[in-house]
Scaffold this motif. Sequence first.
Motif, PDB file in Angstrom:
ATOM      1  N   MET A 153       2.822  21.384 -19.295  1.00  0.00           N
ATOM      2  CA  MET A 153       2.680  20.214 -20.160  1.00  0.00           C
ATOM      3  C   MET A 153       3.607  19.113 -19.660  1.00  0.00           C
ATOM      4  O   MET A 153       4.755  19.367 -19.357  1.00  0.00           O
ATOM      5  CB  MET A 153       3.049  20.605 -21.580  1.00  0.00           C
TER       6      MET A 153
ATOM      7  N   HIS B 221       3.253   9.648 -27.586  1.00  0.00           N
ATOM      8  CA  HIS B 221       2.966  10.996 -28.090  1.00  0.00           C
ATOM      9  C   HIS B 221       3.886  11.312 -29.264  1.00  0.00           C
ATOM     10  O   HIS B 221       3.453  11.836 -30.280  1.00  0.00           O
ATOM     11  CB  HIS B 221       3.164  11.993 -26.949  1.00  0.00           C
TER      12      HIS B 221
ATOM     13  N   LYS C   9       0.340  23.401 -34.972  1.00  0.00           N
ATOM     14  CA  LYS C   9      -0.041  21.987 -35.086  1.00  0.00           C
ATOM     15  C   LYS C   9       0.953  21.214 -35.934  1.00  0.00           C
ATOM     16  O   LYS C   9       1.199  20.036 -35.699  1.00  0.00           O
ATOM     17  CB  LYS C   9      -1.428  21.876 -35.721  1.00  0.00           C
TER      18      LYS C   9
ATOM     19  N   VAL D  99      -3.177  23.831 -24.172  1.00  0.00           N
ATOM     20  CA  VAL D  99      -2.659  22.489 -23.887  1.00  0.00           C
ATOM     21  C   VAL D  99      -3.846  21.546 -23.689  1.00  0.00           C
ATOM     22  O   VAL D  99      -4.930  21.981 -23.300  1.00  0.00           O
ATOM     23  CB  VAL D  99      -1.757  22.489 -22.623  1.00  0.00           C
ATOM     24  N   PRO D 100      -3.667  20.261 -23.978  1.00  0.00           N
ATOM     25  CA  PRO D 100      -4.787  19.312 -23.854  1.00  0.00           C
ATOM     26  C   PRO D 100      -5.396  19.309 -22.445  1.00  0.00           C
ATOM     27  O   PRO D 100      -6.603  19.125 -22.283  1.00  0.00           O
ATOM     28  CB  PRO D 100      -4.141  17.964 -24.171  1.00  0.00           C
ATOM     29  N   GLU D 101      -4.543  19.544 -21.436  1.00  0.00           N
ATOM     30  CA  GLU D 101      -5.039  19.519 -20.060  1.00  0.00           C
ATOM     31  C   GLU D 101      -6.120  20.578 -19.832  1.00  0.00           C
ATOM     32  O   GLU D 101      -7.015  20.419 -19.009  1.00  0.00           O
ATOM     33  CB  GLU D 101      -3.894  19.764 -19.065  1.00  0.00           C
ATOM     34  N   GLN D 102      -6.015  21.673 -20.598  1.00  0.00           N
ATOM     35  CA  GLN D 102      -6.984  22.750 -20.415  1.00  0.00           C
ATOM     36  C   GLN D 102      -8.388  22.303 -20.806  1.00  0.00           C
ATOM     37  O   GLN D 102      -9.374  22.674 -20.166  1.00  0.00           O
ATOM     38  CB  GLN D 102      -6.577  23.975 -21.234  1.00  0.00           C
ATOM     39  N   LEU D 103      -8.462  21.517 -21.852  1.00  0.00           N
ATOM     40  CA  LEU D 103      -9.759  21.047 -22.328  1.00  0.00           C
ATOM     41  C   LEU D 103     -10.411  20.152 -21.280  1.00  0.00           C
ATOM     42  O   LEU D 103     -11.606  20.278 -20.983  1.00  0.00           O
ATOM     43  CB  LEU D 103      -9.567  20.286 -23.647  1.00  0.00           C
ATOM     44  N   THR D 104      -9.615  19.282 -20.688  1.00  0.00           N
ATOM     45  CA  THR D 104     -10.123  18.417 -19.616  1.00  0.00           C
ATOM     46  C   THR D 104     -10.597  19.274 -18.454  1.00  0.00           C
ATOM     47  O   THR D 104     -11.655  19.044 -17.862  1.00  0.00           O
ATOM     48  CB  THR D 104      -8.987  17.479 -19.133  1.00  0.00           C
TER      49      THR D 104
ATOM     50  N   THR E  90     -13.968  22.742 -31.100  1.00  0.00           N
ATOM     51  CA  THR E  90     -13.625  22.159 -29.806  1.00  0.00           C
ATOM     52  C   THR E  90     -14.499  22.699 -28.672  1.00  0.00           C
ATOM     53  O   THR E  90     -14.984  21.934 -27.839  1.00  0.00           O
ATOM     54  CB  THR E  90     -12.146  22.479 -29.473  1.00  0.00           C
TER      55      THR E  90
END
Lengths: 199, 319
Positions: free
Chosen positions: A1, A8, A161, B176-181, B219
């Motif tokens: 990350m 953010h 979250k 992590v958000p990168e995984q979705l991309t 998602t």
Amino acid sequence: MSPWSRAHALLLLGAVVGGAAIVPARRLAAEPFSQTRVNADARLLADFKTRVDDYAALLKKLEATLPKLPTEATPQQIDSNQRNLAGLIAKARAKARPGDIFTPPMQTLARTLVARVFASTNSRTLRESIMDENPGPVTLVVNGRYPDAVPLASMPAEILKALPPLPEEIEYRFVGDTLILLDVRAHIVVDFARNALPR
Amino acid sequence: MRNRPSLSLIAATTFAATLLGCQACGSLRVPGTSAPPSETVTVLEQKPSSAPTPLPNREGSLKFAVLGDFGTGDRPQYELAAQMAATHKRFPFELVVLVGDNIYGSERPQDFKKKFEDPYKPLLDAGVKFYASLGNHDAREQRYYKLFNMGGRLYYSFKASKQDVKFFALETTYPVPEQLTWIEAELEDAGEAWKIAYFHHPLYSSGGRHGSDLKLRETLEPLFTQHNVSIVLTGHDHLYERTKPQQGITYFVAGSGGKLRMGDFSANQPFSARVVADTHVFMVVEIFENEMTFNAISRTGAIVDSGIVLRRELSREAK
């Protein structure tokens, strides 16, 4: 990350204060106390972020001094890498104490955030999920290895979250009702907040 | 725990399942599927009185197994592992897809031995490769363990050595958000006929402890639907489950590889086609051209579910 950006952090702030940061100006004027609270939470979150980022930076710096763990490692190599890294961290943070990263006010905020999730969902199911494979209270030591006999308990997505995000080197876990910051590279306890689950 | 069914109901839902062979089910439609009425999707028809669908065991087919929630080091895990080894002798699968919770409890070197290397030694000795995804009880450093073939990555894809099949392993505990991309781009680029996704948390599950992960479904399901994923393999709830096709995709939960939550499921979920919650189960799968045949096998060696799935793109073309 990737490291947090300021944007953010602001987005996060909006999320964790349950929308209070974006209430209409008219309402804010009528409720100055809420604004004060938002600002206080924002300061706490920013401070917490600085502390975990500093820890992650130290970890990376120390990790760079060790031989790189191969991507096809044996369990012995993984274990040895963890213990060597833990040794370096213990030396570098010899004076670390509980509450250094999870400061008392941040612990209070974390408890509030967790309680808010419990209040907004089926709390029994949520508690059961957290307690799945959760052995109950054990002795925890800052910089100490996560107890080998203690399983890693579930962290429900709703709670993840609600809590401030962490750099990838650190993750939240529950041990009993204690919320810990776990260093996943060195497999050690970075800090913890007791009584994090609502009664 | 919700709506724990009676033991008699459990027995009724876990009889050796029986599905027609493919020659008989060419364009059948599963009652209750959520797919549009005009779409012919996965073709399965339950006939409880007939025999399980045999694995064709064809030369040149891709043969693999699916296992989840297994690494306890306890007797049930070892017994199921023995069944896997016995199955491998007559059905030589070349890889095992792991849907997470690979090592429960402590993860010292001796634990990797007791909870993974010893029970699956016959398979490892035979050259079977295991491809792991991580569950909520797994330490992230498992990604470096060479026998899990993750290459240090939390999410990855690989192409099978036979047939036109690509697997996509995801990390669903701390996504992590990168995984979705990444997964969107990977699925977009993949030209393989068969796309199979696997990860820990189920998008559809009747399990009483956890159940369907609705946020994750929100998602991932649109991506899987859009990019012709045919099969999704998951774990987390300690049971075996197969869904009716959901928008053309069949979802499996294979979460009783070592753990079992006896009878802990919500009966009569509209998406569910088969639940087995009274015994430990692994799956064996064979893909040849446009057909995927599967058997779910218990630790006593009984086939508790079986059937044939057509690859999704073909199903669409058959409209």
